[in-house]
Scaffold this motif. Structure first.
Motif, mmCIF file in Angstrom:
data_model
loop_
_atom_site.group_PDB
_atom_site.id
_atom_site.type_symbol
_atom_site.label_atom_id
_atom_site.label_comp_id
_atom_site.label_asym_id
_atom_site.label_seq_id
_atom_site.Cartn_x
_atom_site.Cartn_y
_atom_site.Cartn_z
ATOM 1 N N SER A 69 114.725 54.421 12.435
ATOM 2 C CA SER A 69 114.745 53.017 12.863
ATOM 3 C C SER A 69 115.494 52.821 14.169
ATOM 4 O O SER A 69 115.163 51.950 14.963
ATOM 5 N N ASN A 70 116.544 53.634 14.379
ATOM 6 C CA ASN A 70 117.416 53.431 15.530
ATOM 7 C C ASN A 70 117.159 54.364 16.706
ATOM 8 O O ASN A 70 117.791 54.220 17.744
ATOM 9 N N CYS A 71 116.268 55.316 16.551
ATOM 10 C CA CYS A 71 115.983 56.269 17.629
ATOM 11 C C CYS A 71 114.517 56.161 18.018
ATOM 12 O O CYS A 71 113.643 56.681 17.324
ATOM 13 N N ASP A 72 114.273 55.496 19.115
ATOM 14 C CA ASP A 72 112.903 55.253 19.560
ATOM 15 C C ASP A 72 112.192 56.512 20.029
ATOM 16 O O ASP A 72 110.964 56.574 20.015
ATOM 17 N N SER A 73 112.938 57.517 20.441
ATOM 18 C CA SER A 73 112.291 58.677 21.053
ATOM 19 C C SER A 73 111.931 59.786 20.061
ATOM 20 O O SER A 73 111.468 60.844 20.474
ATOM 21 N N ILE A 74 112.118 59.563 18.762
ATOM 22 C CA ILE A 74 111.691 60.544 17.760
ATOM 23 C C ILE A 74 110.981 59.799 16.634
ATOM 24 O O ILE A 74 111.409 58.739 16.216
ATOM 25 N N SER A 75 109.873 60.355 16.202
ATOM 26 C CA SER A 75 109.127 59.733 15.110
ATOM 27 C C SER A 75 108.965 60.733 13.975
ATOM 28 O O SER A 75 109.123 61.941 14.154
ATOM 29 N N LYS A 76 108.614 60.218 12.815
ATOM 30 C CA LYS A 76 108.409 61.067 11.645
ATOM 31 C C LYS A 76 107.325 62.110 11.892
ATOM 32 O O LYS A 76 107.403 63.224 11.384
ATOM 33 N N ASN A 77 106.337 61.760 12.694
ATOM 34 C CA ASN A 77 105.223 62.683 12.961
ATOM 35 C C ASN A 77 105.641 63.885 13.803
ATOM 36 O O ASN A 77 104.930 64.880 13.844
ATOM 37 N N GLN A 78 106.784 63.795 14.476
ATOM 38 C CA GLN A 78 107.261 64.907 15.306
ATOM 39 C C GLN A 78 108.052 65.942 14.512
ATOM 40 O O GLN A 78 108.304 67.036 15.003
ATOM 41 N N ILE A 79 108.442 65.601 13.291
ATOM 42 C CA ILE A 79 109.229 66.524 12.464
ATOM 43 C C ILE A 79 108.308 67.633 11.964
ATOM 44 O O ILE A 79 107.268 67.382 11.362
ATOM 45 N N PHE A 115 120.757 59.094 -6.223
ATOM 46 C CA PHE A 115 120.862 60.542 -6.192
ATOM 47 C C PHE A 115 120.880 61.059 -4.760
ATOM 48 O O PHE A 115 120.713 60.299 -3.808
ATOM 49 N N SER A 116 121.048 62.356 -4.611
ATOM 50 C CA SER A 116 121.126 62.956 -3.282
ATOM 51 C C SER A 116 119.923 62.596 -2.423
ATOM 52 O O SER A 116 120.065 62.263 -1.246
ATOM 53 N N SER A 117 118.733 62.651 -2.999
ATOM 54 C CA SER A 117 117.535 62.318 -2.215
ATOM 55 C C SER A 117 117.566 60.873 -1.738
ATOM 56 O O SER A 117 117.125 60.577 -0.626
ATOM 57 N N ASP A 118 118.094 59.966 -2.548
ATOM 58 C CA ASP A 118 118.184 58.556 -2.148
ATOM 59 C C ASP A 118 119.097 58.389 -0.939
ATOM 60 O O ASP A 118 118.759 57.661 0.008
ATOM 61 N N LEU A 119 120.251 59.067 -0.962
ATOM 62 C CA LEU A 119 121.180 58.987 0.176
ATOM 63 C C LEU A 119 120.545 59.586 1.424
ATOM 64 O O LEU A 119 120.655 59.040 2.531
ATOM 65 N N ALA A 120 119.861 60.723 1.243
ATOM 66 C CA ALA A 120 119.213 61.389 2.378
ATOM 67 C C ALA A 120 118.128 60.509 2.987
ATOM 68 O O ALA A 120 118.036 60.376 4.212
ATOM 69 N N ILE A 121 117.313 59.914 2.153
ATOM 70 C CA ILE A 121 116.220 59.058 2.642
ATOM 71 C C ILE A 121 116.778 57.863 3.394
ATOM 72 O O ILE A 121 116.268 57.496 4.464
ATOM 73 N N LYS A 122 117.839 57.265 2.890
ATOM 74 C CA LYS A 122 118.440 56.106 3.577
ATOM 75 C C LYS A 122 119.006 56.503 4.938
ATOM 76 O O LYS A 122 118.828 55.779 5.924
ATOM 77 N N ALA A 123 119.667 57.643 5.016
ATOM 78 C CA ALA A 123 120.209 58.101 6.304
ATOM 79 C C ALA A 123 119.080 58.407 7.284
ATOM 80 O O ALA A 123 119.156 58.050 8.467
ATOM 81 N N CYS A 124 118.023 59.058 6.809
ATOM 82 C CA CYS A 124 116.898 59.407 7.688
ATOM 83 C C CYS A 124 116.136 58.166 8.135
ATOM 84 O O CYS A 124 115.726 58.086 9.304
ATOM 85 N N VAL A 164 112.597 64.377 -0.540
ATOM 86 C CA VAL A 164 112.908 63.660 0.704
ATOM 87 C C VAL A 164 111.682 63.617 1.615
ATOM 88 O O VAL A 164 111.365 62.579 2.193
ATOM 89 N N GLN A 165 110.982 64.732 1.721
ATOM 90 C CA GLN A 165 109.760 64.794 2.536
ATOM 91 C C GLN A 165 108.774 63.719 2.095
ATOM 92 O O GLN A 165 108.242 62.971 2.916
ATOM 93 N N SER A 166 108.541 63.623 0.806
ATOM 94 C CA SER A 166 107.621 62.628 0.273
ATOM 95 C C SER A 166 108.160 61.214 0.459
ATOM 96 O O SER A 166 107.433 60.315 0.888
ATOM 97 N N GLY A 167 109.455 61.017 0.162
ATOM 98 C CA GLY A 167 110.058 59.693 0.270
ATOM 99 C C GLY A 167 110.081 59.144 1.681
ATOM 100 O O GLY A 167 110.024 57.930 1.883
ATOM 101 N N LEU A 168 110.146 60.032 2.654
ATOM 102 C CA LEU A 168 110.125 59.607 4.058
ATOM 103 C C LEU A 168 108.713 59.458 4.597
ATOM 104 O O LEU A 168 108.515 58.927 5.682
ATOM 105 N N GLY A 169 107.741 59.976 3.862
ATOM 106 C CA GLY A 169 106.362 59.949 4.352
ATOM 107 C C GLY A 169 106.136 60.929 5.484
ATOM 108 O O GLY A 169 105.311 60.683 6.361
#
Length: 162
Positions: free
Chosen positions: A65-75, A51-60, A96-101
């Motif tokens: 994973s590929n951007c060292d200078s931004i973390s989930k805690n900064q969002i 579903f849409s949330s699955d695609l969004a979570i995979k992209a995020c 998506v918020q929950s799925g990304l932690g």
């Protein structure tokens, strides 16, 4: 105040619908006719259980994973632009918020718009930053239109993927 896009990430489902697949089902639409009218040669198609949330979570997740200078805690705010939400409630942004932690105390909102949705979402993100409410917005655009398109609808099938 300068506002800018730091990073861009994508996710495309594995299954593809090529012009040759469409031509098999609709012989009156040749591969050349489809590609010359649309400029599209292949479309990504989400799985039945994707579903849409699955695609969004995979992209995020790819982004983090590929951007060292931004973390989930900064969002500090999550905007999900979609016309194909998983459900009416809860919002896809909350899924998506929950799925990304992501932190539970951030803003999370869906923008339900079509072609202009990305521009509206960018404006919303810029407004949140320029007003000083937040510093980092995660903006996701995602749709699973192929779940809504009739398999016999050759016009829309040639244009939309997930």
């Amino acid at each position: 105040m300068s506002v800018y896009i730091n990073y861009i990430s994508t996710y495309l489902p594995e299954t593809k619908l090529n012009n040759s697949d469409i031509e098999l089902l609709h012989p009156e639409w040749s591969i050349d006719k489809i590609s010359s009218k649309t400029g599209i040669f292949s479309r990504s198609i989400s799985a039945d259980n994707e579903f849409s949330s699955d695609l969004a979570i995979k992209a995020c997740n790819d982004l983090f994973s590929n951007c060292d200078s931004i973390s989930k805690n900064q969002i500090e705010y999550l905007i999900v632009c979609t016309q194909t939400p998983d459900y009416l409630l809860p919002s896809t942004s909350c899924i998506v918020q929950s799925g990304l932690g992501l932190n539970q105390n951030i803003g999370a909102v869906d923008v339900n718009q079509g072609c202009s949705g990305f521009v509206y979402s960018l404006g919303l993100a810029k407004g949140l930053i320029c007003s000083g409410q937040v510093n980092n917005v995660l903006l996701v655009t995602v749709d699973t239109y192929t779940k809504l398109i009739n398999p016999l609808d050759k016009s829309n099938k040639t244009l939309f993927g997930d």
